[in-house]
Design a protein around this motif. Structure first.
Motif, PDB file in Angstrom:
ATOM      1  N   ASP A 148      65.666  75.261  47.175  1.00  0.00           N
ATOM      2  CA  ASP A 148      66.232  73.914  47.187  1.00  0.00           C
ATOM      3  C   ASP A 148      66.982  73.662  45.888  1.00  0.00           C
ATOM      4  O   ASP A 148      66.493  73.959  44.800  1.00  0.00           O
ATOM      5  CB  ASP A 148      65.126  72.866  47.335  1.00  0.00           C
ATOM      6  CG  ASP A 148      64.461  72.938  48.703  1.00  0.00           C
ATOM      7  OD1 ASP A 148      65.159  73.312  49.664  1.00  0.00           O
ATOM      8  OD2 ASP A 148      63.270  72.604  48.801  1.00  0.00           O
ATOM      9  N   GLU A 149      68.173  73.108  46.019  1.00  0.00           N
ATOM     10  CA  GLU A 149      68.964  72.722  44.868  1.00  0.00           C
ATOM     11  C   GLU A 149      69.233  71.232  44.955  1.00  0.00           C
ATOM     12  O   GLU A 149      69.548  70.721  46.027  1.00  0.00           O
ATOM     13  CB  GLU A 149      70.294  73.478  44.840  1.00  0.00           C
ATOM     14  CG  GLU A 149      70.136  74.955  44.601  1.00  0.00           C
ATOM     15  CD  GLU A 149      71.468  75.671  44.521  1.00  0.00           C
ATOM     16  OE1 GLU A 149      72.502  74.999  44.380  1.00  0.00           O
ATOM     17  OE2 GLU A 149      71.458  76.896  44.600  1.00  0.00           O
ATOM     18  N   PHE A 150      69.098  70.567  43.836  1.00  0.00           N
ATOM     19  CA  PHE A 150      69.320  69.134  43.784  1.00  0.00           C
ATOM     20  C   PHE A 150      70.409  68.831  42.774  1.00  0.00           C
ATOM     21  O   PHE A 150      70.399  69.352  41.668  1.00  0.00           O
ATOM     22  CB  PHE A 150      68.028  68.407  43.383  1.00  0.00           C
ATOM     23  CG  PHE A 150      66.885  68.678  44.327  1.00  0.00           C
ATOM     24  CD1 PHE A 150      66.805  68.022  45.548  1.00  0.00           C
ATOM     25  CD2 PHE A 150      65.890  69.590  43.997  1.00  0.00           C
ATOM     26  CE1 PHE A 150      65.760  68.266  46.407  1.00  0.00           C
ATOM     27  CE2 PHE A 150      64.844  69.841  44.857  1.00  0.00           C
ATOM     28  CZ  PHE A 150      64.783  69.183  46.076  1.00  0.00           C
ATOM     29  N   VAL A 151      71.315  67.966  43.150  1.00  0.00           N
ATOM     30  CA  VAL A 151      72.372  67.542  42.250  1.00  0.00           C
ATOM     31  C   VAL A 151      71.812  66.434  41.370  1.00  0.00           C
ATOM     32  O   VAL A 151      71.148  65.522  41.846  1.00  0.00           O
ATOM     33  CB  VAL A 151      73.589  67.027  43.055  1.00  0.00           C
ATOM     34  CG1 VAL A 151      74.679  66.541  42.123  1.00  0.00           C
ATOM     35  CG2 VAL A 151      74.094  68.121  43.972  1.00  0.00           C
ATOM     36  N   CYS A 152      72.093  66.528  40.062  1.00  0.00           N
ATOM     37  CA  CYS A 152      71.621  65.490  39.149  1.00  0.00           C
ATOM     38  C   CYS A 152      72.680  65.228  38.089  1.00  0.00           C
ATOM     39  O   CYS A 152      73.548  66.061  37.834  1.00  0.00           O
ATOM     40  CB  CYS A 152      70.288  65.872  38.510  1.00  0.00           C
ATOM     41  SG  CYS A 152      70.319  67.397  37.597  1.00  0.00           S
ATOM     42  N   GLU A 153      72.583  64.055  37.504  1.00  0.00           N
ATOM     43  CA  GLU A 153      73.557  63.649  36.493  1.00  0.00           C
ATOM     44  C   GLU A 153      73.434  64.489  35.227  1.00  0.00           C
ATOM     45  O   GLU A 153      74.415  64.898  34.636  1.00  0.00           O
ATOM     46  CB  GLU A 153      73.369  62.162  36.149  1.00  0.00           C
ATOM     47  CG  GLU A 153      73.674  61.232  37.302  1.00  0.00           C
ATOM     48  CD  GLU A 153      75.161  61.202  37.641  1.00  0.00           C
ATOM     49  OE1 GLU A 153      75.987  61.277  36.721  1.00  0.00           O
ATOM     50  OE2 GLU A 153      75.481  61.128  38.842  1.00  0.00           O
ATOM     51  N   GLU A 154      72.212  64.720  34.772  1.00  0.00           N
ATOM     52  CA  GLU A 154      71.969  65.458  33.541  1.00  0.00           C
ATOM     53  C   GLU A 154      71.071  66.640  33.836  1.00  0.00           C
ATOM     54  O   GLU A 154      70.179  66.567  34.693  1.00  0.00           O
ATOM     55  CB  GLU A 154      71.283  64.565  32.505  1.00  0.00           C
ATOM     56  CG  GLU A 154      72.123  63.398  32.038  1.00  0.00           C
ATOM     57  CD  GLU A 154      71.371  62.538  31.041  1.00  0.00           C
ATOM     58  OE1 GLU A 154      70.483  63.064  30.351  1.00  0.00           O
ATOM     59  OE2 GLU A 154      71.677  61.339  30.973  1.00  0.00           O
ATOM     60  N   LEU A 155      71.277  67.712  33.112  1.00  0.00           N
ATOM     61  CA  LEU A 155      70.419  68.871  33.263  1.00  0.00           C
ATOM     62  C   LEU A 155      69.050  68.567  32.661  1.00  0.00           C
ATOM     63  O   LEU A 155      68.972  68.011  31.561  1.00  0.00           O
ATOM     64  CB  LEU A 155      71.019  70.083  32.564  1.00  0.00           C
ATOM     65  CG  LEU A 155      72.285  70.640  33.198  1.00  0.00           C
ATOM     66  CD1 LEU A 155      72.833  71.767  32.327  1.00  0.00           C
ATOM     67  CD2 LEU A 155      72.010  71.147  34.589  1.00  0.00           C
ATOM     68  N   PRO A 156      67.983  68.907  33.362  1.00  0.00           N
ATOM     69  CA  PRO A 156      66.657  68.659  32.786  1.00  0.00           C
ATOM     70  C   PRO A 156      66.394  69.612  31.617  1.00  0.00           C
ATOM     71  O   PRO A 156      66.688  70.796  31.701  1.00  0.00           O
ATOM     72  CB  PRO A 156      65.701  68.947  33.947  1.00  0.00           C
ATOM     73  CG  PRO A 156      66.479  69.822  34.870  1.00  0.00           C
ATOM     74  CD  PRO A 156      67.927  69.487  34.688  1.00  0.00           C
TER      75      PRO A 156
END
Length: 186
Positions: free
Chosen positions: A96-104
């Motif tokens: 699973d890949e999730f798009v996010c604003e900032e890299l964790p």
């Protein structure tokens, strides 16, 4: 209606020439398990996964045992079951890949400093201590690395407590002024 599985072209026409090399499924597994396990290990990276893969392939073989007419072809049947099962597992694996604003970012290590920075400071400190005169170096090591009191350090070195205090004070002053330690602290 049953379908025939794993028949040889030469023996399919003449039922009299068919052989039952293994009288039961259990005897087949006892005889061929080490060889089949090696095959399963070549398909997986983990020995535990190989055992699970072989178990699944043998289960499929057991279900089809009555339909397999030529027992000389059992190894091929099980190898095909191993390969098909492994391919199915590989295809089902989902990432699973999730798009996010900032890299964790990982949380900082408790205690603050980076282990590489701590090692650099440790190495720089030992180089600075090696630059001290032998007597001051011995007092600093006994006092701060061996965690002896001033009295115990004086007893070990056979000097007075005042000598330990003054020598350690001068040594710490030299360490504070060491240019290499100054670069690491900044």
């Amino acid at each position: 209606m049953t379908t025939t599985v794993c028949t040889s072209a030469s023996t399919a026409a003449d039922p009299a020439t068919q052989t039952l090399a293994y009288p039961s499924f259990a005897s087949y597994v006892r005889a061929r398990q080490p060889v089949l396990l090696r095959t399963a290990r070549s398909l997986t990276a983990n020995p535990s996964d190989a055992e699970d893969l072989l178990q699944t392939a043998l289960t499929k073989t057991y279900v089809a045992w009555e339909r397999i007419e030529d027992h000389r072809a059992l190894d091929g049947y099980v190898r095909r079951a191993l390969l098909n099962t492994r391919t199915s597992q590989w295809r089902k694996r989902k990432v699973d890949e999730f798009v996010c604003e900032e890299l964790p970012e990982p949380e900082p290590v408790p205690g603050g400093d980076d282990p590489a920075e701590q090692q650099a400071l440790h190495d720089a400190m030992w180089r600075a201590i090696q630059k001290l005169p032998a007597r001051q170096r011995a007092m600093v090591v006994l006092r701060y690395y061996e965690d002896l009191s001033e009295v115990q350090t004086a007893e070990v070195l056979g000097v007075s407590v005042g000598t330990v205090k003054s020598a350690v004070s001068r040594a710490l002053g030299k360490l504070r002024e060491d240019p290499e330690l100054g670069l690491v602290r900044q």
